[in-house]
Design a protein around this motif. Structure first.
Motif, PDB file in Angstrom:
ATOM      1  N   PHE A  27       0.733  -1.210   0.167  1.00 58.05           N
ATOM      2  CA  PHE A  27       0.016  -0.120  -0.080  1.00 58.05           C
ATOM      3  C   PHE A  27       0.846   1.559   0.047  1.00 58.05           C
ATOM      4  CE2 PHE A  27      -2.969  -3.103   1.944  1.00 58.05           C
ATOM      5  CZ  PHE A  27      -4.160  -2.830   0.999  1.00 58.05           C
ATOM      6  N   SER A  28       0.321   2.222  -0.798  1.00 63.28           N
ATOM      7  CA  SER A  28       1.106   3.465  -0.843  1.00 63.28           C
ATOM      8  C   SER A  28       0.691   4.456   0.314  1.00 63.28           C
ATOM      9  CB  SER A  28       0.810   4.046  -2.123  1.00 63.28           C
ATOM     10  OG  SER A  28      -0.639   4.682  -2.038  1.00 63.28           O
ATOM     11  N   PRO A  29       1.445   5.423   0.731  1.00 58.72           N
ATOM     12  CA  PRO A  29       0.836   6.271   1.916  1.00 58.72           C
ATOM     13  C   PRO A  29      -0.485   6.786   1.462  1.00 58.72           C
ATOM     14  CG  PRO A  29       2.882   6.881   1.228  1.00 58.72           C
ATOM     15  CD  PRO A  29       2.668   5.953   0.244  1.00 58.72           C
ATOM     16  N   ARG A  30      -1.351   7.207   2.414  1.00 60.98           N
ATOM     17  CA  ARG A  30      -2.650   7.720   2.310  1.00 60.98           C
ATOM     18  C   ARG A  30      -2.703   8.997   1.390  1.00 60.98           C
ATOM     19  NH1 ARG A  30      -6.119   9.669   7.356  1.00 60.98           N
ATOM     20  NH2 ARG A  30      -4.804  11.434   7.070  1.00 60.98           N
ATOM     21  N   VAL A  31      -3.654   9.229   0.668  1.00 58.27           N
ATOM     22  CA  VAL A  31      -3.738  10.410  -0.379  1.00 58.27           C
ATOM     23  C   VAL A  31      -5.118  11.186  -0.208  1.00 58.27           C
ATOM     24  CG1 VAL A  31      -2.044   9.696  -1.937  1.00 58.27           C
ATOM     25  CG2 VAL A  31      -4.481   9.297  -2.229  1.00 58.27           C
ATOM     26  N   ASP A  32      -5.335  12.393  -0.129  1.00 63.23           N
ATOM     27  CA  ASP A  32      -6.595  12.876  -0.184  1.00 63.23           C
ATOM     28  C   ASP A  32      -7.179  12.812  -1.492  1.00 63.23           C
ATOM     29  OD1 ASP A  32      -6.028  14.231   2.211  1.00 63.23           O
ATOM     30  OD2 ASP A  32      -4.857  15.765   1.480  1.00 63.23           O
ATOM     31  N   TRP A  33      -8.645  12.797  -1.140  1.00 64.71           N
ATOM     32  CA  TRP A  33      -9.570  12.664  -2.333  1.00 64.71           C
ATOM     33  C   TRP A  33     -10.649  13.638  -2.118  1.00 64.71           C
ATOM     34  CZ3 TRP A  33      -7.657   9.058  -5.557  1.00 64.71           C
ATOM     35  CH2 TRP A  33      -8.560   8.895  -6.653  1.00 64.71           C
ATOM     36  N   PRO A  34     -11.092  14.149  -3.346  1.00 65.34           N
ATOM     37  CA  PRO A  34     -12.186  15.299  -3.198  1.00 65.34           C
ATOM     38  C   PRO A  34     -13.616  14.757  -2.702  1.00 65.34           C
ATOM     39  CG  PRO A  34     -11.171  15.124  -5.469  1.00 65.34           C
ATOM     40  CD  PRO A  34     -10.766  13.799  -4.727  1.00 65.34           C
ATOM     41  N   LEU A  35     -13.543  13.600  -2.338  1.00 68.42           N
ATOM     42  CA  LEU A  35     -14.871  12.933  -1.948  1.00 68.42           C
ATOM     43  C   LEU A  35     -14.624  11.524  -1.539  1.00 68.42           C
ATOM     44  CD1 LEU A  35     -15.717  10.791  -4.670  1.00 68.42           C
ATOM     45  CD2 LEU A  35     -16.765  12.833  -5.376  1.00 68.42           C
ATOM     46  N   ILE A  36     -15.691  10.864  -0.894  1.00 73.01           N
ATOM     47  CA  ILE A  36     -15.562   9.433  -0.586  1.00 73.01           C
ATOM     48  C   ILE A  36     -15.887   8.724  -1.827  1.00 73.01           C
ATOM     49  CG2 ILE A  36     -16.081   7.446   0.887  1.00 73.01           C
ATOM     50  CD1 ILE A  36     -16.689   9.868   3.159  1.00 73.01           C
ATOM     51  N   PRO A  37     -14.864   7.845  -2.432  1.00 76.63           N
ATOM     52  CA  PRO A  37     -15.093   7.337  -3.580  1.00 76.63           C
ATOM     53  C   PRO A  37     -15.920   5.775  -3.288  1.00 76.63           C
ATOM     54  CG  PRO A  37     -12.853   6.819  -3.253  1.00 76.63           C
ATOM     55  CD  PRO A  37     -13.647   7.893  -1.914  1.00 76.63           C
ATOM     56  N   ILE A  38     -17.130   5.988  -2.990  1.00 76.24           N
ATOM     57  CA  ILE A  38     -17.996   4.698  -2.715  1.00 76.24           C
ATOM     58  C   ILE A  38     -17.819   3.695  -4.184  1.00 76.24           C
ATOM     59  CG2 ILE A  38     -20.194   3.927  -2.236  1.00 76.24           C
ATOM     60  CD1 ILE A  38     -19.137   5.317   0.002  1.00 76.24           C
ATOM     61  N   HIS A  39     -17.837   4.538  -5.342  1.00 73.80           N
ATOM     62  CA  HIS A  39     -18.108   3.862  -6.671  1.00 73.80           C
ATOM     63  C   HIS A  39     -16.628   4.410  -7.260  1.00 73.80           C
ATOM     64  CE1 HIS A  39     -22.050   2.517  -5.992  1.00 73.80           C
ATOM     65  NE2 HIS A  39     -22.318   3.567  -5.526  1.00 73.80           N
ATOM     66  N   ALA A  40     -15.933   3.522  -7.954  1.00 71.61           N
ATOM     67  CA  ALA A  40     -14.837   3.670  -8.610  1.00 71.61           C
ATOM     68  C   ALA A  40     -14.858   2.890 -10.055  1.00 71.61           C
ATOM     69  CB  ALA A  40     -13.718   3.605  -7.922  1.00 71.61           C
ATOM     70  N   VAL A  41     -14.465   3.565 -11.276  1.00 71.92           N
ATOM     71  CA  VAL A  41     -14.432   2.909 -12.335  1.00 71.92           C
ATOM     72  C   VAL A  41     -13.297   3.402 -13.178  1.00 71.92           C
ATOM     73  CG1 VAL A  41     -15.660   2.200 -14.481  1.00 71.92           C
ATOM     74  CG2 VAL A  41     -16.982   2.739 -12.438  1.00 71.92           C
ATOM     75  N   ILE A  42     -12.323   2.345 -13.711  1.00 73.77           N
ATOM     76  CA  ILE A  42     -11.286   2.629 -14.629  1.00 73.77           C
ATOM     77  C   ILE A  42     -12.038   3.037 -15.941  1.00 73.77           C
ATOM     78  CG2 ILE A  42      -9.193   2.023 -15.398  1.00 73.77           C
ATOM     79  CD1 ILE A  42      -8.552   0.397 -13.136  1.00 73.77           C
ATOM     80  N   THR A  43     -11.731   4.110 -16.386  1.00 71.65           N
ATOM     81  CA  THR A  43     -11.904   4.510 -17.918  1.00 71.65           C
ATOM     82  C   THR A  43     -11.086   4.000 -18.936  1.00 71.65           C
ATOM     83  OG1 THR A  43     -10.664   6.473 -17.754  1.00 71.65           O
ATOM     84  CG2 THR A  43     -12.997   6.687 -16.836  1.00 71.65           C
ATOM     85  N   PRO A  44     -11.593   3.785 -20.133  1.00 74.67           N
ATOM     86  CA  PRO A  44     -10.737   3.130 -21.178  1.00 74.67           C
ATOM     87  C   PRO A  44      -9.363   3.829 -21.380  1.00 74.67           C
ATOM     88  CG  PRO A  44     -13.139   3.246 -21.759  1.00 74.67           C
ATOM     89  CD  PRO A  44     -12.734   4.025 -20.673  1.00 74.67           C
ATOM     90  N   ASP A  45      -9.320   5.094 -21.064  1.00 70.10           N
ATOM     91  CA  ASP A  45      -7.959   5.793 -21.258  1.00 70.10           C
ATOM     92  C   ASP A  45      -7.255   5.862 -19.913  1.00 70.10           C
ATOM     93  OD1 ASP A  45      -9.395   7.602 -19.743  1.00 70.10           O
ATOM     94  OD2 ASP A  45      -9.423   9.250 -21.064  1.00 70.10           O
ATOM     95  N   GLY A  46      -7.633   5.014 -18.864  1.00 72.70           N
ATOM     96  CA  GLY A  46      -6.702   4.949 -17.625  1.00 72.70           C
ATOM     97  C   GLY A  46      -6.978   5.537 -16.705  1.00 72.70           C
ATOM     98  N   ARG A  47      -7.858   6.439 -16.605  1.00 79.85           N
ATOM     99  CA  ARG A  47      -8.140   7.346 -15.511  1.00 79.85           C
ATOM    100  C   ARG A  47      -9.004   6.524 -14.779  1.00 79.85           C
ATOM    101  NH1 ARG A  47     -10.511  12.416 -17.760  1.00 79.85           N
ATOM    102  NH2 ARG A  47     -11.284  11.018 -19.297  1.00 79.85           N
ATOM    103  N   VAL A  48      -9.616   7.354 -13.500  1.00 78.33           N
ATOM    104  CA  VAL A  48     -10.583   6.798 -12.407  1.00 78.33           C
ATOM    105  C   VAL A  48     -11.908   7.719 -12.386  1.00 78.33           C
ATOM    106  CG1 VAL A  48     -10.824   5.818 -10.338  1.00 78.33           C
ATOM    107  CG2 VAL A  48      -8.754   5.484 -11.468  1.00 78.33           C
ATOM    108  N   LEU A  49     -12.821   7.337 -12.734  1.00 79.49           N
ATOM    109  CA  LEU A  49     -14.085   8.014 -12.482  1.00 79.49           C
ATOM    110  C   LEU A  49     -14.660   7.438 -10.928  1.00 79.49           C
ATOM    111  CD1 LEU A  49     -16.761   9.575 -12.967  1.00 79.49           C
ATOM    112  CD2 LEU A  49     -17.744   7.442 -14.048  1.00 79.49           C
TER     113      LEU A  49
END
Length: 268
Positions: A27-49
Motif C-alpha cells: 500500500f502507498s501512503p494515504r492520499v487526499d480525495w475530493p470525495l469518498i469514492p464509494i464507486h470507482a471505475v477505470i475509464t478506457p483511457d486509464g483514468r478513474v471515475l
C-alpha cells in the motif's frame, strides 16, 4: 445442456505483512480525495471515475463526481471534480463500461430529498463519456434499482439484476439504450443487494446472491432462470467481495467469515 458446479474450496485467510514486490504488493501512503469514492471505475483511457458523497462525506451522488488522472500524480491538480447535472442521485448504483462506445453506464441509485438520501431505488440511468468527462441522463429502466448489478453480455448488451425496487425481474439494455424485462427469469427468490454475476462461456449469466444461492440466467428473449445449488451461508454476505480470476473460476472472499471460497463451473 447441463451445467455442473463443483470445487467449493475453503481457503484460509492468512494475514501477512505486505511486501513491495509484484507478488504480494504493498500500500502507498494515504492520499487526499475530493470525495469518498464509494464507486470507482477505470475509464478506457486509464483514468478513474469516482462518486458517492459530497466533499464533506455526506451520502449522496446527486451533486458531484470526480475524474482522477494517475499520470498527473496524487495532488489536487490530478483531479477534476464536476457537477452532476443529471438531476439524479447515482449513490449505490451499478456501473459498467459499454464495449462499443467506451462510455460508462450508471444504472439506478438513490433518491435525494433535498436534505438526505432515502435508501430507495430509482429507475434512472446515466452515461459518462470519457472523451469530455460529461455525465448525461439516459433512458429509464423498467424497475427502480438501488444496489443492483450490471453485466456486459457477449453482444454488448447489459444485463441488470437486483437492487431495492427491482428484485422481482432482471432486465436487459440493448445497444440503442432500450430496456426489456426478462419476465421468464423471475429473481424474487434471490437476495436483491448486489448479486455477484459473471458472463458464462455460452453467453448466459452465472451468479450467486448474498445468501449463497447460485443460478444461471439465459438473457435471450423473455429470459429463463435455473437454480444450480448453494454454498455455505458462513461464506456469503452482502459485504463480501467476488472476482473472476480466470474463465470459469470465481473467488468469493470475506463476508460472514475471514475465509474464502473458490467457485468453479464447467460446461458439459
Amino acid at each position: 445442456m447441463v451445467w455442473s458446479l463443483f470445487a467449493l474450496i475453503l481457503v484460509c485467510a492468512l494475514g501477512q505483512a505486505a511486501r513491495a514486490d509484484n507478488v504480494d504488493g504493498a500500500f502507498s501512503p494515504r492520499v487526499d480525495w475530493p470525495l469518498i469514492p464509494i464507486h470507482a471505475v477505470i475509464t478506457p483511457d486509464g483514468r478513474v471515475l469516482s462518486y458517492g458523497t459530497q466533499p464533506d462525506g455526506t451520502q449522496t451522488g446527486y451533486f458531484i463526481y470526480d475524474v482522477w488522472d494517475p499520470a498527473a500524480g496524487v495532488g489536487p491538480e490530478s483531479h477534476v471534480t464536476l457537477s452532476n447535472l443529471t438531476v439524479t442521485d447515482i449513490f449505490c448504483s451499478s456501473q459498467v463500461i459499454l464495449p462499443k462506445s467506451g462510455n460508462i453506464l450508471v444504472a439506478g441509485g438513490d433518491n435525494w430529498t433535498g436534505t438526505r438520501t432515502t435508501n430507495t431505488g430509482n429507475r434512472s440511468t446515466s452515461l459518462f463519456n470519457p472523451s469530455d468527462d460529461v455525465l448525461t441522463r439516459a433512458n429509464e429502466m423498467n424497475r427502480e434499482r438501488w444496489y443492483s448489478s450490471s453485466t456486459v453480455l457477449m453482444n454488448g448488451d447489459v444485463y441488470i439484476q437486483g437492487g431495492t425496487g427491482g428484485g422481482d425481474l432482471p432486465e436487459v439494455r440493448n445497444d440503442a439504450g432500450g430496456f426489456r424485462l426478462l419476465n421468464g427469469a423471475p429473481t424474487g427468490g434471490l437476495a436483491v443487494l448486489y448479486p455477484r454475476n459473471f458472463l458464462a462461456p455460452d453467453g448466459r449469466v452465472f451468479g450467486f446472491d448474498t445468501q449463497g444461492k447460485m443460478y444461471l440466467v439465459d438473457p435471450a428473449d423473455a429470459g429463463s432462470l435455473v437454480r444450480v445449488g448453494d454454498f455455505p451461508s458462513s461464506n456469503a454476505s452482502w459485504t463480501s467481495g467476488a472476482a473472476m480470476y480466470r474463465p470459469g473460476k470465481i473467488l468469493q472472499a470475506g463476508g460472514n467469515s475471514n475465509g474464502a471460497i473458490a467457485v468453479s463451473y464447467t460446461h458439459l
